[in-house]
Design an enzyme around this catalytic site. Structure first.
Site, PDB file in Angstrom:
ATOM      1  N   GLN A 174       0.851  -1.202   0.000  1.00 28.11           N
ATOM      2  CA  GLN A 174       0.000   0.000   0.000  1.00 28.11           C
ATOM      3  C   GLN A 174       0.878   1.241   0.000  1.00 28.11           C
ATOM      4  OE1 GLN A 174      -2.137   0.326   3.679  1.00 28.11           O
ATOM      5  NE2 GLN A 174      -3.559   1.883   2.947  1.00 28.11           N
ATOM      6  N   GLY A 175       0.942   1.935  -1.133  1.00 29.08           N
ATOM      7  CA  GLY A 175       1.787   3.131  -1.261  1.00 29.08           C
ATOM      8  C   GLY A 175       0.977   4.389  -1.040  1.00 29.08           C
ATOM      9  N   SER A 185       1.270   6.509   2.390  1.00 28.59           N
ATOM     10  CA  SER A 185       1.985   7.481   3.234  1.00 28.59           C
ATOM     11  C   SER A 185       3.251   8.000   2.566  1.00 28.59           C
ATOM     12  CB  SER A 185       2.378   6.841   4.570  1.00 28.59           C
ATOM     13  OG  SER A 185       1.265   6.318   5.222  1.00 28.59           O
ATOM     14  N   SER A 223       4.707  -1.269   3.985  1.00 27.14           N
ATOM     15  CA  SER A 223       4.863  -2.622   4.541  1.00 27.14           C
ATOM     16  C   SER A 223       4.912  -3.649   3.423  1.00 27.14           C
ATOM     17  CB  SER A 223       3.684  -2.968   5.458  1.00 27.14           C
ATOM     18  OG  SER A 223       3.531  -1.997   6.453  1.00 27.14           O
ATOM     19  N   GLU A 263      -9.645  -1.511   5.675  1.00 24.06           N
ATOM     20  CA  GLU A 263      -8.380  -1.802   6.352  1.00 24.06           C
ATOM     21  C   GLU A 263      -8.549  -2.675   7.591  1.00 24.06           C
ATOM     22  OE1 GLU A 263      -5.727   1.489   6.514  1.00 24.06           O
ATOM     23  OE2 GLU A 263      -4.079   0.220   7.151  1.00 24.06           O
ATOM     24  N   GLU A 294      -3.956   9.872  18.403  1.00 28.99           N
ATOM     25  CA  GLU A 294      -4.428  11.262  18.484  1.00 28.99           C
ATOM     26  C   GLU A 294      -5.506  11.524  17.430  1.00 28.99           C
ATOM     27  OE1 GLU A 294      -1.258  10.364  18.373  1.00 28.99           O
ATOM     28  OE2 GLU A 294      -0.589  10.872  20.387  1.00 28.99           O
TER      29      GLU A 294
HETATM   30  C1  FAD Z   1       3.969  -0.700  11.499  1.00 35.46           C
HETATM   31  C2  FAD Z   1       3.472   0.317  10.498  1.00 35.46           C
HETATM   32  C3  FAD Z   1       3.118  -0.091   9.227  1.00 35.46           C
HETATM   33  C4  FAD Z   1       2.676   0.831   8.272  1.00 35.46           C
HETATM   34  N1  FAD Z   1       2.376   0.400   6.996  1.00 35.46           N
HETATM   35  C5  FAD Z   1       2.002   1.296   6.047  1.00 35.46           C
HETATM   36  C6  FAD Z   1       1.782   0.881   4.699  1.00 35.46           C
HETATM   37  O1  FAD Z   1       1.946  -0.305   4.356  1.00 35.46           O
HETATM   38  N2  FAD Z   1       1.449   1.806   3.772  1.00 35.46           N
HETATM   39  C7  FAD Z   1       1.271   3.118   4.088  1.00 35.46           C
HETATM   40  O2  FAD Z   1       0.926   3.898   3.211  1.00 35.46           O
HETATM   41  N3  FAD Z   1       1.472   3.557   5.368  1.00 35.46           N
HETATM   42  C8  FAD Z   1       1.849   2.679   6.348  1.00 35.46           C
HETATM   43  N4  FAD Z   1       2.083   3.102   7.636  1.00 35.46           N
HETATM   44  C9  FAD Z   1       2.017   4.531   7.906  1.00 35.46           C
HETATM   45  C10 FAD Z   1       0.921   5.002   8.820  1.00 35.46           C
HETATM   46  O3  FAD Z   1      -0.311   4.954   8.172  1.00 35.46           O
HETATM   47  C11 FAD Z   1       1.314   6.411   9.261  1.00 35.46           C
HETATM   48  O4  FAD Z   1       2.439   6.293  10.086  1.00 35.46           O
HETATM   49  C12 FAD Z   1       0.223   7.111   9.997  1.00 35.46           C
HETATM   50  O5  FAD Z   1      -0.818   7.423   9.132  1.00 35.46           O
HETATM   51  C13 FAD Z   1       0.744   8.390  10.663  1.00 35.46           C
HETATM   52  O6  FAD Z   1       1.374   9.222   9.733  1.00 35.46           O
HETATM   53  P1  FAD Z   1       2.827   9.842  10.001  1.00 35.46           P
HETATM   54  O7  FAD Z   1       3.715   8.741  10.461  1.00 35.46           O
HETATM   55  O8  FAD Z   1       3.207  10.626   8.812  1.00 35.46           O
HETATM   56  O9  FAD Z   1       2.651  10.816  11.242  1.00 35.46           O
HETATM   57  P2  FAD Z   1       2.059  12.293  11.204  1.00 35.46           P
HETATM   58  O10 FAD Z   1       0.752  12.297  10.491  1.00 35.46           O
HETATM   59  O11 FAD Z   1       3.126  13.237  10.746  1.00 35.46           O
HETATM   60  O12 FAD Z   1       1.789  12.522  12.742  1.00 35.46           O
HETATM   61  C14 FAD Z   1       2.839  12.905  13.667  1.00 35.46           C
HETATM   62  C15 FAD Z   1       2.206  13.106  15.025  1.00 35.46           C
HETATM   63  O13 FAD Z   1       1.252  14.182  14.950  1.00 35.46           O
HETATM   64  C16 FAD Z   1      -0.029  13.734  15.398  1.00 35.46           C
HETATM   65  N5  FAD Z   1      -1.083  14.357  14.585  1.00 35.46           N
HETATM   66  C17 FAD Z   1      -1.149  14.430  13.236  1.00 35.46           C
HETATM   67  N6  FAD Z   1      -2.290  15.051  12.840  1.00 35.46           N
HETATM   68  C18 FAD Z   1      -2.954  15.373  13.964  1.00 35.46           C
HETATM   69  C19 FAD Z   1      -4.208  16.026  14.220  1.00 35.46           C
HETATM   70  N7  FAD Z   1      -4.988  16.477  13.230  1.00 35.46           N
HETATM   71  N8  FAD Z   1      -4.574  16.182  15.518  1.00 35.46           N
HETATM   72  C20 FAD Z   1      -3.797  15.734  16.542  1.00 35.46           C
HETATM   73  N9  FAD Z   1      -2.598  15.101  16.374  1.00 35.46           N
HETATM   74  C21 FAD Z   1      -2.198  14.940  15.094  1.00 35.46           C
HETATM   75  C22 FAD Z   1      -0.024  12.233  15.190  1.00 35.46           C
HETATM   76  O14 FAD Z   1      -0.934  11.569  16.059  1.00 35.46           O
HETATM   77  C23 FAD Z   1       1.419  11.876  15.514  1.00 35.46           C
HETATM   78  O15 FAD Z   1       1.608  11.750  16.903  1.00 35.46           O
HETATM   79  C24 FAD Z   1       2.544   2.204   8.617  1.00 35.46           C
HETATM   80  C25 FAD Z   1       2.897   2.621   9.915  1.00 35.46           C
HETATM   81  C26 FAD Z   1       3.375   1.692  10.846  1.00 35.46           C
HETATM   82  C27 FAD Z   1       3.749   2.177  12.223  1.00 35.46           C
END
Ligand code: FAD
Length: 378
Positions: free
Chosen positions: A123-124, A126, A158, A241, A361
């Site tokens: 899944q591309g 993020s 992933s 999902e 959050e």
């Molecule tokens: C084990 C694992 C597997 C994953 N696999 C995939 C995958 O296969 N494909 C894929 O596309 N993605 C994948 N992800 C990504 C996952 O979907 C993202 O990590 C997630 O959506 C959070 O985005 P970010 O890491 O960019 O954090 P950000 O969105 O940058 O958030 C950073 C911090 O800010 C907080 N925050 C952000 N917005 C708000 C808001 N509006 N209000 C309050 N707090 C806020 C968040 O809670 C977090 O603490 C995976 C993640 C993990 C941990």
């Protein structure tokens, strides 16, 4: 909410119990490639008996299972100790999204190899600057004749190292509002313009990857759901999902809690008021999770769409799983910090639970706004 199974649901559960008893998964290999091959092999055994995707319609190789039957499948899979199918993103996300939005050719081409695990999907979605705010993604796709040329970066992808195909969302119109200029592509990973760089996480495993896309080419026939419609198609993927998986997660939680209680009993700690208090709290949370999972199911059956219970469930599960891993480590003492032990692994892996599939959050925002009716955060 009716928690009693009908006769046909009970028969389905018994059939599954019989199948899992006759097909023990065997010892889980620790080496990464062997572990992956083990999961692929197990999916093939399920597929051979029409059980790789029970929720898919029969015409596509599923069982046409109802939501309750699908929940029963995941519960029984969790109970049996069988691994998650190697192509879990294909079975749960790509397949249903292609069934909803795909052309007859796309369905014909892609669905069967998803079931048989011959073609693995990732899944591309993020990107480094677009996670919770997915619509801010910047990966760009530009039309060139009957092809699209894609440039950008994805992260956290992933299973990309095993994947033949990627569900890719990219920006095709930079002038449109940010949700409107997106298109959903089925991208072949086996081409020069796609580089997969593993990210080794705190547990030591490279579960996910960075995806560097530099001039990758995607035929127009691999657009899913039409140009500019990517946000809607992506929502279909996101809605699928956690469908069903929540049931497996709560069963696994139950098993881990039972093991922890046995461990505490073996160490004579059940009379320790602090340990007893924590175990009691976890017991209550685990049972609440089970009932909330069924409440979510009832809501879908009644109203046709998943309710906000899904967000509540994901938040409660990640929080409870992290607390359980912490208590297990507290009971084991320094032994829990020994590298390579299950307790050390759980302690480290559960950290990601409150990020993956929607951060806590963001889930709290959804619950505050959509369940409690509080003012919007933004
Ligand atoms: C084990 C694992 C597997 C994953 N696999 C995939 C995958 O296969 N494909 C894929 O596309 N993605 C994948 N992800 C990504 C996952 O979907 C993202 O990590 C997630 O959506 C959070 O985005 P970010 O890491 O960019 O954090 P950000 O969105 O940058 O958030 C950073 C911090 O800010 C907080 N925050 C952000 N917005 C708000 C808001 N509006 N209000 C309050 N707090 C806020 C968040 O809670 C977090 O603490 C995976 C993640 C993990 C941990």
């Amino acid at each position: 909410m009716d928690l009693t199974f009908s006769d046909s649901e009970t028969a389905f559960r018994d059939e599954l119990r019989g199948w899992f008893a006759a097909n023990p998964p065997g010892e889980e290999p620790t080496e990464e490639d062997a572990n992956y091959a083990w999961r692929r092999d197990f999916q093939r055994r399920l597929a051979a008996d029409g059980l790789a995707a029970v929720h898919w319609p029969q015409e596509y190789g599923g069982r046409g299972a109802t939501l309750t039957e699908s929940a029963i499948f995941w519960e029984e899979l969790g109970r049996s100790g069988a691994p998650l199918p190697a192509n879990v993103l294909g079975v749960l996300l790509a397949g249903p999204t292609i069934m909803t939005w795909g052309t007859p050719e796309q369905k014909e081409r892609h669905l069967a190899p998803i079931l048989s695990a011959d073609e693995i999907w990732c899944q591309g979605f993020s990107e480094p600057d677009a996670g919770s705010d997915l619509a801010a993604l910047k990966t760009r796709a530009v039309r060139e004749g009957d092809e699209w040329v894609v440039t950008g970066q994805k992260v956290w992808t992933s299973g990309a190292q095993h994947s033949k195909w990627c569900m890719l969302v990219a920006r095709t119109d930079t002038d449109a509002a940010k949700h409107k200029g997106l298109t959903y592509f089925l991208m072949d990973m086996e081409q020069d313009g796609v580089e997969v760089v593993p990210l080794r996480q705190i547990t030591g495993e490279p579960e996910f990857n960075e995806l560097f896309i530099d001039g990758a080419r995607i035929p127009d026939a691999h657009v899913l759901g039409g140009e500019g419609n990517g946000w809607k198609v992506a929502l279909t993927t996101l809605m699928n999902e956690r469908a069903g998986l929540g049931f497996m997660l709560q069963v696994r939680l139950r098993q881990q809690l039972d093991e922890l209680m046995a461990e505490a009993a073996g160490r004579g700690l059940l009379d320790d008021p602090v340990v007893a208090d924590k175990l009691g709290d976890l017991q209550l949370r685990t049972e609440t999770l089970r009932l909330t999972a069924y409440r979510g199911l009832t809501a879908i059956q009644k109203y046709g769409t998943p309710g906000p219970e899904g967000s509540l469930l994901k938040w409660m599960w990640s929080d409870t799983n992290q607390q359980l891993a912490q208590l297990a480590a507290d009971l084991l003492g320094p032994a829990a910090l020994e590298a390579g032990t299950p307790a050390a692994y759980e302690l480290l892996r559960t950290r990601g639970n409150s990020i993956e599939g929607g951060t806590t959050e963001v889930l709290k925002n959804i619950i505050a706004e959509r369940v409690l009716g509080l003012p919007k955060a933004r």
